[in-house]
Design a protein around this motif. Structure first.
Motif, mmCIF file in Angstrom:
data_model
loop_
_atom_site.group_PDB
_atom_site.id
_atom_site.type_symbol
_atom_site.label_atom_id
_atom_site.label_comp_id
_atom_site.label_asym_id
_atom_site.label_seq_id
_atom_site.Cartn_x
_atom_site.Cartn_y
_atom_site.Cartn_z
ATOM 1 N N THR A 1 0.810 -1.225 0.000
ATOM 2 C CA THR A 1 0.000 0.000 0.000
ATOM 3 C C THR A 1 0.839 1.269 0.000
ATOM 4 O OG1 THR A 1 -0.125 -0.083 2.429
ATOM 5 C CG2 THR A 1 -1.889 -1.148 1.190
ATOM 6 N N PHE B 1 -8.387 0.748 1.251
ATOM 7 C CA PHE B 1 -8.540 0.040 -0.020
ATOM 8 C C PHE B 1 -9.721 -0.932 0.020
ATOM 9 C CE2 PHE B 1 -3.983 1.055 -1.025
ATOM 10 C CZ PHE B 1 -4.264 1.766 -2.177
ATOM 11 N N ARG C 1 -8.782 0.889 -6.361
ATOM 12 C CA ARG C 1 -7.464 0.930 -7.020
ATOM 13 C C ARG C 1 -7.594 1.212 -8.518
ATOM 14 N NH1 ARG C 1 -3.054 -0.669 -4.111
ATOM 15 N NH2 ARG C 1 -1.913 -1.162 -6.012
#
Length: 649
Positions: free
Chosen positions: A107, A191, A235
């Motif tokens: 990340t 995320f 993403r």
């Protein structure tokens, strides 16, 4: 900043204290030295300022909490106490550190150096460097590499699709240790849109659309489909690095799952203002195809269903080269194989592997089911182009279990009933047995007329008779069931129990006192093989081929090592003998990266499926028994083995 166990103990003591606590008391409670306590408090204070308090030292009194912001402090104290009681702090053991490092690497959007990870984990850079070895190895299973750039630090290099697969796997690990005090993991949590309720909504939506399109999926993997959708949203900025298999562009739109995937994205766009592309639909269709549970009817909707049945037929021929299975009904097993091959096909295309911990949780009553799985793995590697890992074969474990169960139902024991002066008694016995559900073929011949029938003793498995042993041929004596002679009726329960425990399946009778060996000074695998060749199996030929097969089997499936015990057996019957040998070494030694002291070497002539199944169950009993403590006195150890094996029956 992550709060680790020793720091959590210090904070918990201070937050619950009504008066200052001396450094010596804190040191005793946390198991640290006084110097280390001072160091940990200094480290904590850099972080605690942000949550409304500090730990201060009062000369001659001890440590206490000084509140800077009442509101922040109250919120933190309440949350921390709750998490402490639930053991949700960072243990700082290697396994947790490794997964934390992986999450930071996956990340990270800025510069990340070893020193940064050391500060986060409250350990030295040398420890992080050691952890990085394991972290790189785990990431390599997802086809990802870690590179150290001079100015930019550590970065993960690889396909965005593989990064998403690694993130989903790591999220499962992360959920085991949730903690709101781990603020540095916000980048990881965001995320997955944690705390917004999106995950449950998506699972419900996926389930709804799958049902509407007559698709089936286990609830255990439905969450991974939901996370795949979430990562496609969160993403999206990394989509330029998304490299999908060619299959996605050429065939995914033809899959039965395509319509379900399209409807899922359309629903999200309508209710949550989510944007999507055709690639998102195609990717989701492929993932659903990999995770869905296939029924035989589902294969008809795939483009080439016959290919999966062809693969199943090829495996059955390969399987038969190890075990003679052609006399069993293979229709259902063949369909199950074809369905699982379809699922495995899509998993290998999208590099979706079975989780390692799922495989480690598999349990078998014996070793035969695992052996069947390993033969399948050999087949896939030798005869197909599927890029499956050893863990992927776990999805076949359950159909092999069902195969074994179905096989047991198909096995028919032929029992001959012949009674002297008892035509009607024998007929009555057979009639009564036919009304009871048994897995036996029962035939009867009156003893007075036996000379009129031509039968081979090898044509049946057991003999139920009241003829005295001295009047029987030697070939028949070993097959007599000791359940006679009753005046009027046969004890049917005892009769059935006797048939159900045939003598050649009573493994404890296969182990004689001379089958236990006590070698000395065995230091490695070569010493063990040399001893087996010279003492244990010295009358056997083809030992070199046997050891080669043993090594190949153990390279794929390392034998379970409970009680410091290893099992040596080949897939094929190379030695053409049935035996069970137990080797007890004077001290443990390293074998296949494990410490062992007891070795079981066994084989079944002609790889008889039924025999191996029973035999492996007994051996599993030896492997897991708490009573297997040897005295190195042969007769005592022999009785221990017999007792354990008799209990397993």
């Amino acid at each position: 900043m992550r709060v680790i166990k020793k720091q959590a103990i210090i904070m918990y003591s201070l937050l619950n204290a009504n008066e200052p606590i001396s450094g010596l008391v804190l040191a005793k409670q946390s198991g640290l030295s006084l110097k280390t306590v001072k160091k940990e408090i200094d480290t904590l204070n850099d972080y605690l300022n942000t949550v409304g308090f500090q730990i201060v030292s009062r000369y001659g009194v001890g440590y206490e909490c000084e509140i800077l912001d009442e509101k922040k402090f109250s919120h933190f104290a309440e949350s921390f106490k709750s998490f402490y009681h639930n053991h949700h702090y960072f243990e700082n053991n290697q396994r947790e550190r490794v997964h934390f490092i992986i999450r930071r690497l996956l990340t990270n959007t800025g510069n990340l150096f070893i020193s940064d990870l050391a500060d986060d984990c409250c350990c030295s850079p040398s420890i992080i460097n050691r952890d990085m070895i394991e972290a790189k190895a785990l990431l390599s299973t997802f086809r990802l590499q870690v590179k150290n750039k001079t100015n930019n630090g550590l970065i993960v290099v690889g396909n965005e699709w593989d990064i998403r697969l690694a993130l989903i796997y790591e999220h499962k690990i992360y959920k085991r240790f949730p903690s709101e005090i781990d603020y540095d993991e916000y980048d990881f949590s965001r995320f997955f849109l944690s705390g917004l309720g999106i995950y449950k909504q998506l699972k419900s939506l996926v389930l709804e659309k799958l049902k509407q399109n007559n698709l089936h999926m286990s609830g255990l993997v439905m969450g991974k489909v939901a996370y795949t959708i979430i990562l496609s949203i969160t993403r999206k900025a990394y989509s330029d690095n998304l490299e999908l298999p060619e299959f996605t562009y050429t065939h995914a739109s033809l899959l039965p799952s395509y319509q379900a995937a399209k409807e899922i994205w359309e629903s999200l766009a309508a209710t949550d203002d989510v944007t999507y592309t055709e690639i998102d639909i195609l990717t989701l269709a492929g993932v659903i195809s990999a995770y869905q549970t296939y029924l035989p009817s589902d294969l008809n909707f795939l483009e080439y269903p016959e290919d999966f049945y062809k693969l199943a037929d090829e495996f059955l021929d390969y399987f038969d080269s190890f075990y003679n299975i052609k006399y069993f009904d293979m229709i259902s097993f063949r369909e199950d194989l074809a369905c699982n091959f379809a699922s495995l096909f899509f998993k290998t295309i999208y590099h979706i592997s079975v989780d390692h911990d799922i495989v480690s949780n598999l349990y078998s009553d014996g070793l035969s089911t695992l052996d069947y799985c390993m033969i399948l793995y050999k087949f896939i590697k030798e005869k197909t182009s599927l890029e499956a890992s050893i863990y992927d074969i776990a999805s076949f474990y359950y159909i092999f279990n069902e195969f074994v169960t179905a096989m047991n139902k198909q096995i028919k024991r032929r029992v001959l009933v012949t009674l002297r002066s008892g035509y009607y008694k024998a007929k009555n016995l057979c009639s009564n047995l036919s009304t009871i559900k048994t897995p036996y073929d029962i035939e009867f011949i009156p003893a007075e007329f036996s000379d009129l029938f031509r039968y081979n003793p090898n044509d049946f498995d057991f003999l139920a008779t009241n003829i005295e042993a001295k009047d029987l041929d030697d070939s028949l004596k070993s097959k007599v069931l000791p359940v006679f002679y009753f005046r009027k009726n046969i004890d049917f329960v005892r009769f059935i129990n006797q048939v159900n425990k045939p003598k050649y399946f009573r493994t404890h009778e296969m182990v004689a006192i001379e089958d236990i060996y006590y070698p000395k000074d065995i230091k490695n695998g070569k010493d063990l093989y040399d001893y087996i060749a010279a003492e244990v199996l010295k009358s056997c030929e083809n030992l070199e081929a046997f050891f080669q097969e043993v090594d190949e089997r153990n390279a794929i499936l390392s034998p379970e090592r409970k009680n410091q015990l290893a099992v040596l057996r080949s897939f094929k019957d190379i030695l053409h003998q049935t035996f069970l040998k137990i080797i007890i070494c004077d001290k443990p030694f390293r074998f296949k990266d494990e410490m062992i002291q007891t070795i079981i070497v066994y084989n079944s002539r002609d790889n008889n499926v039924e025999h191996l199944q029973f035999m492996s169950r007994f051996i599993a009993r030896l492997m897991h028994s708490d009573e297997l403590i040897f005295t190195f006195e042969r007769m005592t150890d022999y009785e221990i083995v017999r007792r354990v094996l008799e209990e397993s029956e």
